[in-house]
Design an enzyme around this catalytic site. Structure first.
Site, PDB file in Angstrom:
ATOM      1  N   GLY A 100      -8.507   6.583  -2.597  1.00  0.00           N
ATOM      2  CA  GLY A 100      -9.450   5.923  -3.240  1.00  0.00           C
ATOM      3  C   GLY A 100      -9.223   4.736  -4.298  1.00  0.00           C
ATOM      4  N   LYS A 121       0.961  -1.272   0.132  1.00  0.00           N
ATOM      5  CA  LYS A 121      -0.245  -0.073  -0.080  1.00  0.00           C
ATOM      6  C   LYS A 121       0.539   1.247  -0.114  1.00  0.00           C
ATOM      7  CE  LYS A 121      -3.620  -0.618   2.627  1.00  0.00           C
ATOM      8  NZ  LYS A 121      -4.756  -0.565   3.921  1.00  0.00           N
ATOM      9  N   VAL A 158     -17.563  11.469   0.990  1.00  0.00           N
ATOM     10  CA  VAL A 158     -18.923  10.636   0.200  1.00  0.00           C
ATOM     11  C   VAL A 158     -19.822  10.097   0.808  1.00  0.00           C
ATOM     12  CG1 VAL A 158     -19.501   9.295  -2.149  1.00  0.00           C
ATOM     13  CG2 VAL A 158     -17.141  10.482  -2.151  1.00  0.00           C
ATOM     14  N   ARG A 168     -23.548   5.112  -5.618  1.00  0.00           N
ATOM     15  CA  ARG A 168     -22.823   5.529  -5.840  1.00  0.00           C
ATOM     16  C   ARG A 168     -23.265   5.697  -7.754  1.00  0.00           C
ATOM     17  NH1 ARG A 168     -17.035   7.038  -3.802  1.00  0.00           N
ATOM     18  NH2 ARG A 168     -17.542   7.024  -0.964  1.00  0.00           N
ATOM     19  N   ARG A 197     -11.300  14.393   6.960  1.00  0.00           N
ATOM     20  CA  ARG A 197     -12.160  15.178   6.390  1.00  0.00           C
ATOM     21  C   ARG A 197     -13.609  14.253   6.079  1.00  0.00           C
ATOM     22  NH1 ARG A 197     -13.071  11.272   1.916  1.00  0.00           N
ATOM     23  NH2 ARG A 197     -11.326  10.333   1.049  1.00  0.00           N
ATOM     24  N   ILE A 214      -6.415  -9.670   4.222  1.00  0.00           N
ATOM     25  CA  ILE A 214      -6.635  -9.827   5.176  1.00  0.00           C
ATOM     26  C   ILE A 214      -8.105 -10.997   4.116  1.00  0.00           C
ATOM     27  CG2 ILE A 214      -8.542 -10.092   7.310  1.00  0.00           C
ATOM     28  CD1 ILE A 214      -6.047  -9.125   7.820  1.00  0.00           C
ATOM     29  N   GLU A 269      -7.639   2.973   8.111  1.00  0.00           N
ATOM     30  CA  GLU A 269      -6.894   4.461   8.018  1.00  0.00           C
ATOM     31  C   GLU A 269      -7.760   5.183   8.758  1.00  0.00           C
ATOM     32  OE1 GLU A 269      -6.926   6.406   3.841  1.00  0.00           O
ATOM     33  OE2 GLU A 269      -9.098   5.431   3.520  1.00  0.00           O
ATOM     34  N   GLU A 309       0.871  -4.610   4.691  1.00  0.00           N
ATOM     35  CA  GLU A 309      -0.227  -5.225   5.614  1.00  0.00           C
ATOM     36  C   GLU A 309      -0.107  -6.594   5.015  1.00  0.00           C
ATOM     37  OE1 GLU A 309      -3.756  -2.546   5.093  1.00  0.00           O
ATOM     38  OE2 GLU A 309      -2.869  -1.362   7.041  1.00  0.00           O
TER      39      GLU A 309
HETATM   40  P1  ADP Z   1     -14.297   8.177   1.367  1.00  0.00           P
HETATM   41  O1  ADP Z   1     -13.577   7.290   1.629  1.00  0.00           O
HETATM   42  O2  ADP Z   1     -15.284   9.019   1.664  1.00  0.00           O
HETATM   43  O3  ADP Z   1     -15.594   6.828  -0.244  1.00  0.00           O
HETATM   44  P2  ADP Z   1     -12.769   8.781  -1.566  1.00  0.00           P
HETATM   45  O4  ADP Z   1     -11.145   7.924  -0.860  1.00  0.00           O
HETATM   46  O5  ADP Z   1     -13.223   7.994  -2.545  1.00  0.00           O
HETATM   47  O6  ADP Z   1     -13.534   9.151  -0.394  1.00  0.00           O
HETATM   48  O7  ADP Z   1     -12.190   9.314  -2.244  1.00  0.00           O
HETATM   49  C1  ADP Z   1     -13.081  10.728  -2.495  1.00  0.00           C
HETATM   50  C2  ADP Z   1     -12.724  11.462  -3.534  1.00  0.00           C
HETATM   51  O8  ADP Z   1     -12.012  11.821  -3.405  1.00  0.00           O
HETATM   52  C3  ADP Z   1     -13.054  10.804  -4.035  1.00  0.00           C
HETATM   53  O9  ADP Z   1     -13.787  11.655  -5.790  1.00  0.00           O
HETATM   54  C4  ADP Z   1     -10.860  10.824  -4.913  1.00  0.00           C
HETATM   55  O10 ADP Z   1     -10.992   9.875  -6.204  1.00  0.00           O
HETATM   56  C5  ADP Z   1     -10.777  12.021  -4.748  1.00  0.00           C
HETATM   57  N1  ADP Z   1      -9.003  11.546  -3.721  1.00  0.00           N
HETATM   58  C6  ADP Z   1      -9.568  10.420  -2.722  1.00  0.00           C
HETATM   59  N2  ADP Z   1      -8.018  10.512  -2.326  1.00  0.00           N
HETATM   60  C7  ADP Z   1      -6.975  11.531  -3.172  1.00  0.00           C
HETATM   61  C8  ADP Z   1      -6.391  12.286  -3.016  1.00  0.00           C
HETATM   62  N3  ADP Z   1      -4.835  11.224  -2.542  1.00  0.00           N
HETATM   63  N4  ADP Z   1      -5.366  12.534  -4.212  1.00  0.00           N
HETATM   64  C9  ADP Z   1      -6.917  13.159  -4.971  1.00  0.00           C
HETATM   65  N5  ADP Z   1      -7.658  12.855  -4.765  1.00  0.00           N
HETATM   66  C10 ADP Z   1      -8.214  12.582  -4.007  1.00  0.00           C
HETATM   67  P1  ADP Z   2      -7.291   4.303   0.542  1.00  0.00           P
HETATM   68  O1  ADP Z   2      -7.265   5.517   1.064  1.00  0.00           O
HETATM   69  O2  ADP Z   2      -7.256   3.755  -1.042  1.00  0.00           O
HETATM   70  O3  ADP Z   2      -9.432   3.934   0.989  1.00  0.00           O
HETATM   71  P2  ADP Z   2      -7.579   2.322   2.340  1.00  0.00           P
HETATM   72  O4  ADP Z   2      -6.245   1.488   3.264  1.00  0.00           O
HETATM   73  O5  ADP Z   2      -9.015   2.669   2.917  1.00  0.00           O
HETATM   74  O6  ADP Z   2      -7.220   2.582   0.747  1.00  0.00           O
HETATM   75  O7  ADP Z   2      -8.438   0.520   1.653  1.00  0.00           O
HETATM   76  C1  ADP Z   2      -9.320   0.406   0.634  1.00  0.00           C
HETATM   77  C2  ADP Z   2      -9.780  -0.808   0.900  1.00  0.00           C
HETATM   78  O8  ADP Z   2      -9.129  -1.475   0.161  1.00  0.00           O
HETATM   79  C3  ADP Z   2     -10.147  -1.242   1.901  1.00  0.00           C
HETATM   80  O9  ADP Z   2     -11.725  -1.049   2.293  1.00  0.00           O
HETATM   81  C4  ADP Z   2     -10.082  -3.054   2.029  1.00  0.00           C
HETATM   82  O10 ADP Z   2     -11.546  -3.551   0.670  1.00  0.00           O
HETATM   83  C5  ADP Z   2      -9.306  -3.095   1.011  1.00  0.00           C
HETATM   84  N1  ADP Z   2      -8.133  -3.257   2.013  1.00  0.00           N
HETATM   85  C6  ADP Z   2      -7.206  -2.227   2.643  1.00  0.00           C
HETATM   86  N2  ADP Z   2      -6.295  -2.842   3.602  1.00  0.00           N
HETATM   87  C7  ADP Z   2      -6.969  -4.073   3.179  1.00  0.00           C
HETATM   88  C8  ADP Z   2      -6.061  -5.263   3.942  1.00  0.00           C
HETATM   89  N3  ADP Z   2      -4.969  -5.446   4.712  1.00  0.00           N
HETATM   90  N4  ADP Z   2      -6.960  -6.824   3.860  1.00  0.00           N
HETATM   91  C9  ADP Z   2      -8.178  -6.818   2.986  1.00  0.00           C
HETATM   92  N5  ADP Z   2      -8.115  -5.751   1.922  1.00  0.00           N
HETATM   93  C10 ADP Z   2      -8.284  -4.327   1.902  1.00  0.00           C
HETATM   94 MG    MG Z   3      -9.943   4.436   2.294  1.00  0.00          MG
END
Ligand code: ADP
Ligand code: ADP
Ligand code: MG
Length: 430
Positions: A141, A135, A270, A313, A267, A180, A263, A177
């Protein structure tokens, strides 16, 4: 609240509904986000020129950028979000893990902090055991993430994730990580004021995802009351550890009765409307109050969850063509409405969807007395919605709402991928 609003927009978003709804508007630059929505000076200048007292950063772009929050602080404009220090602490996902470990909340087994290079990553991976999820510390996103099932595919997965992270976030710091298998994604909506008061507004289940990106969210989740208690307390601990203020989300993976922090999003998200529906609170209003220095208007005991809410969505994309984005002109729109139905969007008839940004064009949210009623209502709402001129995932969402395992609550983060064939078994009528 009686507050006048100023919308900002890029050249190509001039006609967006948010611009028409706001009291005033300012163009902040060209289509490329680096020239507009990510251009800090342009945005601050727009705010200063209109005499704005505060900036709400939304949920993409600069919303989790500590420099931007700092810049607002420097020019005396309230940033409607946490202080730049807690964004710094929690915005970096590998650093956040370290803080959470110190706060004695379980995290997914993984690297202590980030990994220096491929060699270190490999040895840590062998220690943790496969499958491993690679990761990006700056990730969001669902991008910058790759699974490796064994050491042979680790090197190429690591390089791919790193390159994707570099391109998406300009930062290729990586961490590892344990992957899981078949978890649920459960997250807690947090609210905190400047005086150390922290509460949660219950949890959301966001397990219905495609490529680690959320598609459907609901509140409450189907976890046990005991687990809800333990996770809620852990989430409050984490916020206290970073002296968090304003709205935020603590995301966990749940496997059986175990939970692991993944994480924090510093903020609004969505999917916040599902929480608004079951709590009756307006989270943006709370954010504004907190940013101006008011105390939380409610205590944990005041939070009563009523009924069940689901959000879908709506994306401009073609599910049958690999979910390819489908920008274009909306030739007909009938947006659903009614008691307990909400449609958040920037589109209208004759609006031209631009190819430059995210493909999400709307959010459909329903509230019912219980989960069964909410699902039925979402089906009816999706039948009522008419969007013509572009491809959308509307029917795909309808198929999801009609899936028997989804209705019964038999799902986890692997659901969409596993069921993809049957979810795509529908006729196109146009
Ligand atoms: P949520 O956890 O609320 O579903 P997302 O991670 O899907 O949020 O992100 C919400 C919005 O922000 C999406 O439109 C995504 O493409 C945008 N986004 C998320 N992280 C970033 C980033 N690091 N840089 C630019 N856009 C981002
Ligand atoms: P983002 O910042 O892109 O939202 P997250 O760390 O929140 O990334 O992870 C996004 C999604 O990826 C999680 O909701 C889950 O479905 C999957 N995921 C993340 N970490 C793990 C993990 N260690 N094992 C299995 N699935 C994971
Ligand atoms: Mg996330």
């Amino acid at each position: 609240m009686g507050i006048d609003t100023v919308a900002i927009y890029s050249d190509v978003d001039k006609d967006s509904l948010h611009v028409q709804l706001a009291d005033e508007s300012v163009c902040v630059g060209g289509a490329k986000s680096a020239e507009s929505y990510l251009h800090m000076e342009n945005i601050i200048q727009a705010a200063v020129s209109k005499g704005a007292e505060a900036i709400h950063p939304g949920f993409g772009f600069l919303s989790e950028n500590p420099q931007f929050a700092e810049l607002c602080e420097q020019v005396g404009i309230h940033f409607i979000g946490p202080n730049s220090n807690s964004i710094k602490l929690m915005g970096n996902k590998s650093k956040a893990r370290e803080i959470v470990v110190k706060a004695k909340v379980p995290v997914v087994p993984g690297s202590a902090g980030h990994v220096k290079d491929l060699e270190e990553a490999k040895s840590v991976a062998l220690e943790i055991g496969f499958p491993i999820l690679i990761k990006a510390s700056a990730g969001g996103g669902g991008r910058g993430m790759r699974i490796a099932y064994d050491i042979d595919e680790f090197t190429s997965a690591f390089q791919t994730a790193k390159t994707e992270a570099k391109n998406a976030f300009g930062d290729d710091t990586m961490y590892l990580e344990k992957y899981i298998v078949r978890p649920k994604h459960i997250e807690f909506q947090m609210l905190a004021d400047k005086y150390g008061n922290v509460i949660h507004l219950g949890e959301r289940d966001c397990s219905i995802q495609r490529r680690n990106q959320k598609v459907v969210e609901e509140a409450p989740s189907l976890i046990s009351e005991d687990l809800r208690q333990r996770m809620g307390e852990a989430a409050i601990q984490i916020c206290k550890a970073v002296q968090y203020e304003n709205a935020g989300t603590i995301e966990f993976l749940v496997s059986g009765e175990d939970f692991y922090f993944i994480e924090m999003n510093t903020r609004i998200q969505v999917e916040h409307p599902v929480t608004e529906m079951i709590t009756g609170l307006d989270i943006v209003k709370e954010q504004i109050r907190i940013a101006t220095g008011e105390k939380l208007s409610v205590t944990q005991e005041d939070i009563i969850l009523r009924g069940h809410a689901i959000e879908c969505r709506l994306n401009a994309e073609n599910p049958k063509n690999g979910f390819r984005p489908s920008p274009g002109t909306i030739t007909l729109l009938h947006s659903p409405s009614g008691n307990g139905i909400r449609f958040d969007s920037f589109i209208y008839k004759d609006y031209q969807i631009q190819p430059f940004y995210d493909s999400m064009i709307g959010k459909i949210i329903v509230h019912g007395v219980d989960r069964t009623e909410a699902i039925k209502k979402m089906r009816a709402t999706l039948e009522e919605l008419v969007v013509e001129g572009i491809d959308t995932n509307q029917t795909f969402l309808y198929m999801l709402m009609n899936d028997r395992d989804y209705s019964k609550g038999n799902f986890d983060t692997s659901f969409v991928e596993k069921k993809l064939d049957s979810l795509l078994e529908y006729e196109d009528y146009d």
